[in-house]
Design a protein around this motif. Sequence first.
Motif, PDB file in Angstrom:
ATOM      1  N   SER A 221       0.825  -1.214   0.000  1.00  0.00           N
ATOM      2  CA  SER A 221       0.000   0.000   0.000  1.00  0.00           C
ATOM      3  C   SER A 221       0.858   1.262   0.000  1.00  0.00           C
ATOM      4  O   SER A 221       1.937   1.306   0.593  1.00  0.00           O
ATOM      5  CB  SER A 221      -0.913   0.025   1.230  1.00  0.00           C
TER       6      SER A 221
ATOM      7  N   LEU B 177      -1.107   4.365   0.145  1.00  0.00           N
ATOM      8  CA  LEU B 177      -2.022   5.320   0.762  1.00  0.00           C
ATOM      9  C   LEU B 177      -3.031   4.533   1.586  1.00  0.00           C
ATOM     10  O   LEU B 177      -3.201   3.328   1.414  1.00  0.00           O
ATOM     11  CB  LEU B 177      -2.730   6.181  -0.295  1.00  0.00           C
ATOM     12  N   ALA B 178      -3.689   5.241   2.507  1.00  0.00           N
ATOM     13  CA  ALA B 178      -4.741   4.644   3.330  1.00  0.00           C
ATOM     14  C   ALA B 178      -6.019   5.448   3.126  1.00  0.00           C
ATOM     15  O   ALA B 178      -5.980   6.650   2.828  1.00  0.00           O
ATOM     16  CB  ALA B 178      -4.340   4.646   4.800  1.00  0.00           C
TER      17      ALA B 178
ATOM     18  N   SER C  41       4.249  -1.576   3.039  1.00  0.00           N
ATOM     19  CA  SER C  41       3.072  -0.828   3.494  1.00  0.00           C
ATOM     20  C   SER C  41       3.340  -0.126   4.813  1.00  0.00           C
ATOM     21  O   SER C  41       2.961   1.045   5.003  1.00  0.00           O
ATOM     22  CB  SER C  41       1.882  -1.773   3.644  1.00  0.00           C
TER      23      SER C  41
ATOM     24  N   LEU D 228       3.131   3.873   5.173  1.00  0.00           N
ATOM     25  CA  LEU D 228       1.992   4.403   5.921  1.00  0.00           C
ATOM     26  C   LEU D 228       2.336   4.761   7.359  1.00  0.00           C
ATOM     27  O   LEU D 228       1.483   5.262   8.100  1.00  0.00           O
ATOM     28  CB  LEU D 228       0.839   3.400   5.896  1.00  0.00           C
TER      29      LEU D 228
END
Length: 285
Positions: free
Chosen positions: A151, A153-154, A187, A191
């Motif tokens: 990932s 972005l969240a 990730s 993040l």
Amino acid sequence: MFDASGQDISLPARVGVGFKAKHFAGLTAEPGPVGWIEIHAENYMGAGGRPRAQLAALAERFPVSVHGVGLSIGGQAPLDRDHLARLKTLCDRIAPASFSEHLAWSTHDGAFLNDLLPLPYTRATLARVARHIDEVQEALGRRMLLENPSSYLAFAESEMSETEFLSEIARRTGCGLLLDVNNVFVSATNLGHSPQDYVDDFPVAHVGEIHLGGHDEDADEAGAPLLIDSHGREVADPVWALLDRVLDRAGPRPLLVEWDTDVPDWPVLRAEAGRAAAALERVAA
């Protein structure tokens, strides 16, 4: 793990590699610690030729894991029935020991975006992903594994953590999980959370495969670290350390080394497989 006929289709708790055609001679002559291979499904849906012939030869020696990248499990649209039918034909032909796909989406309005895009972890997304997994498992007549994403972005609208989402998906559908340790590290770095906490929370009882791969290092516009899940180099030392933590919780599992871009000569990949085999041997002992 069993298919619809009750046949045992489990991979061995050994090291696998993602098969590349340039490695065919080396893999058959000097497999080293390699106990199984993975192929990307979409590369073997054609009519025939050398790739199919090489796969047929390897399938006589090694269990095969089929890894899909094109089903768009998390997409808003219904699954592509033609793609699913081609996937079933492939799985029926080679009888793989495992099939897996990604927790991601990659299609929109009939267009394939050639990327694995993230999802918000909401109840609506959960219901859609579960419905699609049920459809895949029914069509293939086999249990599938779902891979955690890398990932960048969240989503603010997420209602649960990724590990909670994956745990509930496995509970609802009976699918297994594929834990990609490099994806966890990528990730977490991007993040700003703890990769150790993530693997400590992961529902390892559902894990049917573990993956390792390399990543590239970059920086975002603010200068913060940005990791790219490239599968184009050796596995980084922090990812090896995170693997040890996973194996301490999960015990020996089928463990894949992925190297999909800037593919090295066979001895280099075999050496990475040897390091992975040592990690399995440590926890087995």
